[in-house]
Design a protein around this motif. Structure first.
Motif, mmCIF file in Angstrom:
data_model
loop_
_atom_site.group_PDB
_atom_site.id
_atom_site.type_symbol
_atom_site.label_atom_id
_atom_site.label_comp_id
_atom_site.label_asym_id
_atom_site.label_seq_id
_atom_site.Cartn_x
_atom_site.Cartn_y
_atom_site.Cartn_z
ATOM 1 N N LEU A 1 0.826 -1.213 0.000
ATOM 2 C CA LEU A 1 0.000 0.000 0.000
ATOM 3 C C LEU A 1 0.862 1.265 0.000
ATOM 4 O O LEU A 1 0.434 2.320 -0.450
ATOM 5 C CB LEU A 1 -0.955 0.002 1.199
ATOM 6 C CG LEU A 1 -2.134 -0.971 1.107
ATOM 7 C CD1 LEU A 1 -2.916 -0.973 2.411
ATOM 8 C CD2 LEU A 1 -3.056 -0.636 -0.062
ATOM 9 N N GLY B 1 -8.652 0.823 14.900
ATOM 10 C CA GLY B 1 -8.698 -0.157 13.818
ATOM 11 C C GLY B 1 -9.765 0.166 12.803
ATOM 12 O O GLY B 1 -9.925 -0.528 11.823
ATOM 13 N N GLU C 1 -7.683 -2.801 8.111
ATOM 14 C CA GLU C 1 -8.165 -1.425 7.996
ATOM 15 C C GLU C 1 -7.573 -0.715 6.783
ATOM 16 O O GLU C 1 -8.288 -0.062 6.024
ATOM 17 C CB GLU C 1 -7.823 -0.636 9.262
ATOM 18 C CG GLU C 1 -8.391 0.774 9.225
ATOM 19 C CD GLU C 1 -7.971 1.638 10.415
ATOM 20 O OE1 GLU C 1 -7.039 1.256 11.130
ATOM 21 O OE2 GLU C 1 -8.600 2.691 10.605
ATOM 22 N N ASN C 2 -6.267 -0.867 6.567
ATOM 23 C CA ASN C 2 -5.636 -0.111 5.474
ATOM 24 C C ASN C 2 -6.145 -0.540 4.094
ATOM 25 O O ASN C 2 -6.350 0.295 3.220
ATOM 26 C CB ASN C 2 -4.103 -0.168 5.571
ATOM 27 C CG ASN C 2 -3.570 -1.574 5.786
ATOM 28 O OD1 ASN C 2 -4.344 -2.537 5.813
ATOM 29 N ND2 ASN C 2 -2.275 -1.705 5.937
ATOM 30 N N VAL C 3 -6.364 -1.835 3.913
ATOM 31 C CA VAL C 3 -6.884 -2.305 2.621
ATOM 32 C C VAL C 3 -8.321 -1.809 2.441
ATOM 33 O O VAL C 3 -8.708 -1.312 1.385
ATOM 34 C CB VAL C 3 -6.870 -3.851 2.519
ATOM 35 C CG1 VAL C 3 -7.246 -4.286 1.113
ATOM 36 C CG2 VAL C 3 -5.510 -4.415 2.890
ATOM 37 N N SER C 4 -9.073 -1.961 3.523
ATOM 38 C CA SER C 4 -10.469 -1.533 3.507
ATOM 39 C C SER C 4 -10.573 -0.055 3.134
ATOM 40 O O SER C 4 -11.375 0.334 2.276
ATOM 41 C CB SER C 4 -11.077 -1.801 4.890
ATOM 42 O OG SER C 4 -12.323 -1.181 5.019
ATOM 43 N N VAL C 5 -9.742 0.763 3.771
ATOM 44 C CA VAL C 5 -9.767 2.207 3.515
ATOM 45 C C VAL C 5 -9.366 2.510 2.068
ATOM 46 O O VAL C 5 -9.972 3.360 1.411
ATOM 47 C CB VAL C 5 -8.847 2.953 4.504
ATOM 48 C CG1 VAL C 5 -8.571 4.381 4.036
ATOM 49 C CG2 VAL C 5 -9.482 2.976 5.891
#
Lengths: 469, 229, 241
Positions: A17, A440, C182-186
């Motif tokens: 990411l 979270g 959370e990061n993927v979801s966001v």
């Protein structure tokens, strides 16, 4: 970094990411693949019937696997193809090394095969002083970059032309260019020599035909054909599930696979192999070996529902359709199979402990199953595997207990609503009616306000009004 | 216990059942064949039109010619324009005939045929030959695919190692789709064959399509009404 | 006609207005809506997190409460789909199994009920704004609800309906996925919100509170212009109920 473990997926996701170039490369490539797929499907009015048919053929095969495998073995032998059985990676590696040693092989060319990635064949051969060179352009690039493929069909999807230009300049000593045609030309020149000099060619198998004792390899670059026709020895490595009853059933799959994999009506080449030195002129390899690899597949077979995951023909469409894959690419999954099918295969191949995170790396949106050519119910299997991971004690202690308590309390409507009222009270008194902070969740998203009344209270009030009025 | 038996034992122990899916399967087959029928052109001419359209979509070229002589002229023009002096052929009679015709007109050309060389020499020769004349057994209309059986071709080196492929084919050899193709092929032929749909290609770098990956860059189909004459 | 309301957790605690709007619309149509006060959660969060045993008591409670009902209607496709498609995966007691079949046949998502059962596509309201529609995953792919909400929206007078790019791509919520990853979801939510903004819509209409909560949360945190609205709220507002 070669084959990182899926249990490290959180770390790998963070890296992915944070890599803007990777994300944009993967996003664009998956989007364009999905679009070109749709264009082809729009021209095939019987597409859904093809999927139903492919599902049934695969079901028949998987439910009758030993019958088809032994039939395949017998017919291969009649055709002069040597059949080897390998229970795991180590056995498959040993079979290949023994054949190489018996024939004094030092140079191997390979065409794209995920099954050989599964058994870490390149590293193994290298460790045994045998050069093993990938010849599919994408695979050649990732091998040069000391990586494994990040996509089932487009191995170097995660790299930009700039990355590849720099890689070629650094590793091959050629002048920097980011022109894909020039980069291909460089690889083509090097590999043409390698094809002609190789003593052994290793390929995968797309479909093996039980009744015919033959198999086929599907490709676009002609590297697979060169791999299986130029060197004097050909080894094909296939997972047990790659079989279909008869070659005449292939047309169904030859419609499904190219549309789903590359958005083509037909792949450029389909190579059928049915025996050594086939032609009257003695062309083609003198020896053909086929390795039937288990490596966990019979374990998958044990579950009557999950065995459906063996219907996969590795087309990669579920990756392109997956919004999670679109964001993080393939390496973040931590294994040779990635995306939705990877998340289903990982805990089954590698166990619930190593694969404890994989089935959870999905929003269960179901886009994967709508594109799957053999109609594997991927979200369903992800859910089944989640429960298997929980039941085997591989979920987090806190989560386990929180859900247990919540389930108990939630069975009682009064308690259930009371919890909400308490939270609402805290929200108003401690947070001055600003949204609760939910670790979270709310780093990038505001958490909603708990409603001061809730539906029930409002409904009752409304009903009261109605009755009174 | 050896690996074979232990794998087979594990499969048995997995407790699979022999599902009879044949009835459901034939219902689907019926649906598929009806659907195919509704979109399949009937006449040979329409099938070839479809083939032409499809092969052009995958960067192949298609010409209809009168006879071998006309085909030979197209090939010669290409060879002279591209300054190519070696032509590989596969083993079918028609390829040899065409090659002789080409040589008759352009005597400086060198013809590489499979029977001239042993196995080891042959691949080296074709690898330095830039053009090839080949003769597919079938053309598949709905995908623009050419079908070569190894028994007929005797070799696959020219098809894959030469950059510019000329495929000569008789008008009678068209089939509407692969379902029909497999009905027409003999069991023995199905074992060793290859399908070719356009020149070799890759889109492995940023999905940019580049022709001429590890095989041919150009593919030209020359269809004649009565190729044998 | 009488319908029984199935009010999911998010509606009960966070977005009661969409439930209330649904009730108002039913009343407007002369449909009697009853609310079983003893209902709680359908068990989906536990099931989807892998805790099947923990989902069983909730499922059994649900079946007992709703077993006799003629129509069970919820303003959420995800919860409806869960009851309809996944209760059969649970180890519920044998005596409740026959009732499950009845429930599966009689449970509907709100827009599905209006369009497919009631055959109502035009409620006659008016709304002077530009809107787009987000296909919630379970609504679309598990219940095959694609046209129904669009029909209802398009029928509203003066509304400007635009399809956004990738309307059917997941918004990134996915229940516990949204905090486990959370990061993927966001990242997924960000993509969805970009598509909403790019469409030029003032409102993103949805039929599932969970997606709307997720999308709205991102829009507000990032001070974007578009707002979300539940289709029941949109319809009620267009009718000035």
């Amino acid at each position: 970094m070669k084959s990182p473990a899926p249990s490290k997926t959180k770390k790998l996701i963070k890296e992915a990411l944070g890599n803007g170039a990777l994300r944009s490369a993967v996003f664009k490539a998956t989007e364009s693949s999905a679009l070109s797929r749709q264009k082809i499907i729009d021209q095939i009015p019987y597409w859904e019937d093809l999927r139903d048919k492919a599902h049934l053929i695969k079901k028949d095969v998987i439910e009758n696997l030993s019958k088809y495998l032994t039939q395949f073995e017998r017919n291969c032998e009649l055709n002069g193809i040597a059949v080897h059985w390998a229970s795991d990676s180590a056995e498959a590696q040993k079979i290949i090394l023994d054949i190489a040693k018996q024939n004094n092989v030092t140079k191997v060319v390979k065409s794209k095969s995920l099954t050989t990635e599964e058994i870490h064949l390149n590293d193994f051969l290298k460790a045994n002083d045998i050069e093993s060179l990938e010849t599919d352009l994408g695979e050649y690039i990732v091998q040069l970059n000391d990586q494994i493929p990040s996509h089932l069909i487009i191995p170097a999807m995660h790299l930009s032309r700039k990355d590849i230009g720099e890689l070629f300049a650094k590793k091959l000593g050629v002048e920097y260019t980011e022109d894909p045609a020039q980069l291909l030309l460089t690889a083509r020149k090097i590999l043409r020599e390698k094809f002609l000099a190789a003593e052994m060619g290793i390929t995968g198998v797309n479909f093996a035909f039980a009744a015919n004792g033959s198999f086929c390899v599907v490709e676009n670059e002609a590297n697979a054909h060169n791999t299986l026709s130029l060197p004097p020895i050909h080894i094909a490595v296939m997972g047990l599930e790659k079989i279909i009853p008869d070659v005449s059933m292939l047309p169904y799959f030859l419609k499904l696979l190219p549309a789903n994999a590359t958005g083509q009506k037909s792949s450029t080449y389909v190579n059928f192999i049915g025996g050594p030195t086939g032609s009257a002129y003695g062309e083609g390899p003198e020896q053909i070996h086929i390795i039937l690899l288990d490596n966990g597949r019979t374990k998958i077979l044990k579950d009557p529902v999950l065995r459906e995951s063996l219907y996969c023909i590795r087309c990669g469409a579920c990756l392109n359709a997956c919004p999670v894959y679109q964001q993080i690419g393939g390496h973040a999954y931590g294994w040779v199979y990635m995306g939705p099918i990877g998340s289903v295969l990982i805990p089954q191949f590698l166990g619930e402990k190593e694969g404890r995170l994989s089935p959870f790396l999905s929003s269960l949106c179901g886009a994967c199953t709508t594109v799957c050519p053999t109609k594997i119910n991927l979200p369903h299997h992800l859910l089944t595997l989640r429960s298997r991971i929980v039941d085997s004690g591989n979920s987090k202690f806190i989560e386990r207990n929180a859900i247990k308590i919540w389930s108990k309390l939630g069975s009682n409507a009064k308690v259930y609503r009371l919890m909400s009222r308490i939270a609402s009270f805290f929200q108003s008194k401690l947070f001055f009616n600003s949204p609760l902070r939910v670790p979270g969740y709310n780093k990038e998203r505001q958490f909603p306000l708990i409603h001061s009344e809730g539906f029930r209270a409002r409904f009752l009030k409304m009903n009261g009004d109605k009755k009174n009025g | 216990m050896d690996s074979r038996n232990s794998i087979l034992k594990r499969i048995q122990e997995a407790g699979c059942y022999s599902a009879d899916t044949s009835e459901h399967s034939s219902t689907i087959d019926l649906k598929i064949s009806e659907s195919i029928k509704s979109i399949t052109p009937e006449s040979k001419k329409d099938l070839w039109d479809q083939f032409k359209k499809e092969i052009e979509l995958v960067a192949g070229a298609f010409y209809k010619t009168e006879n071998i002589n006309a085909s030979a002229e197209i090939i010669i023009k290409f060879l002279t324009d591209s300054k190519i002096s070696r032509v590989g052929i596969s083993n079918e009679e028609i390829c040899l005939k065409t090659a002789l015709k080409i040589k008759e007109i352009e005597s400086g050309l060198k013809i590489i045929s499979p029977s001239q060389f042993d196995h080891a020499e042959r691949k080296k020769e074709y690898a330095v030959t830039e053009a090839a004349v080949v003769n597919p057994s079938f053309a598949v209309a709905d995908t623009g695919t050419l079908v070569f059986t190894l028994k007929g071709a005797g070799t696959s080196y020219p098809h894959f190692l030469c950059d510019n492929i000329f495929a000569l084919i008789d008008e009678s050899r068209i089939v509407p789709n692969q379902f029909e193709l497999f009905r027409r092929l003999r069991r023995e032929e199905m074992k060793e064959m290859f399908f070719v749909t356009g020149p070799s290609r890759t889109a492995d770098i940023e999905k940019v399509l580049v022709l001429g990956a590890h095989g041919p860059r150009n593919l030209t189909v020359l269809m004649s009404e009565n190729i044998a004459q | 006609m009488k319908v029984s309301l199935f009010i999911p957790c998010l509606t009960e605690h966070f977005f009661p207005s969409s439930g209330i709007s649904m009730v108002k619309i039913f009343r407007h149509l002369g449909i009697d809506a009853e609310y079983i006060e003893d209902q709680t959660c359908c068990g989906q969060p536990a099931f989807n997190s892998g805790y099947r045993h923990e989902a069983v008591p909730l499922a059994e409670k649900f079946i007992r409460l709703f077993r006799e009902k003629e129509y069970i209607i919820a303003p959420s496709g995800s919860c409806v789909s869960f009851v309809k498609n996944n209760y059969k995966e649970l180890n519920i007691s044998d005596e409740l199994k026959p009732a499950l079949k009845n429930i599966s046949d009689r449970i509907f998502e709100f827009t599905e009920f209006l369009v497919d059962v009631m055959k109502i596509e035009n409620l006659g309201g008016e709304f002077n704004h530009t809107v787009t529609y987000h296909d919630s995953c379970h609504l679309l792919r598990e219940l095959n609800i694609h046209d129904q909400p669009r029909k209802l929206i398009r029928a509203i007078k003066n509304i400007n309906f635009i399809e956004m790019n990738s309307a059917d791509t997941c918004c990134g919520f996915g229940g516990t996925f949204s905090y486990k990853f959370e990061n993927v979801s966001v990242a997924m939510t960000e993509q969805k919100c970009k598509n909403i903004e790019a469409s030029g819509a003032e409102y993103c209409v949805g039929a599932d509170s969970s997606c709307l909560m997720n999308i709205e949360g991102f829009l507000r945190k990032h001070k974007m212009n578009a707002k979300t609205i539940h289709i029941a709220d949109l319809l009620a507002e267009s009718l000035k109920l």
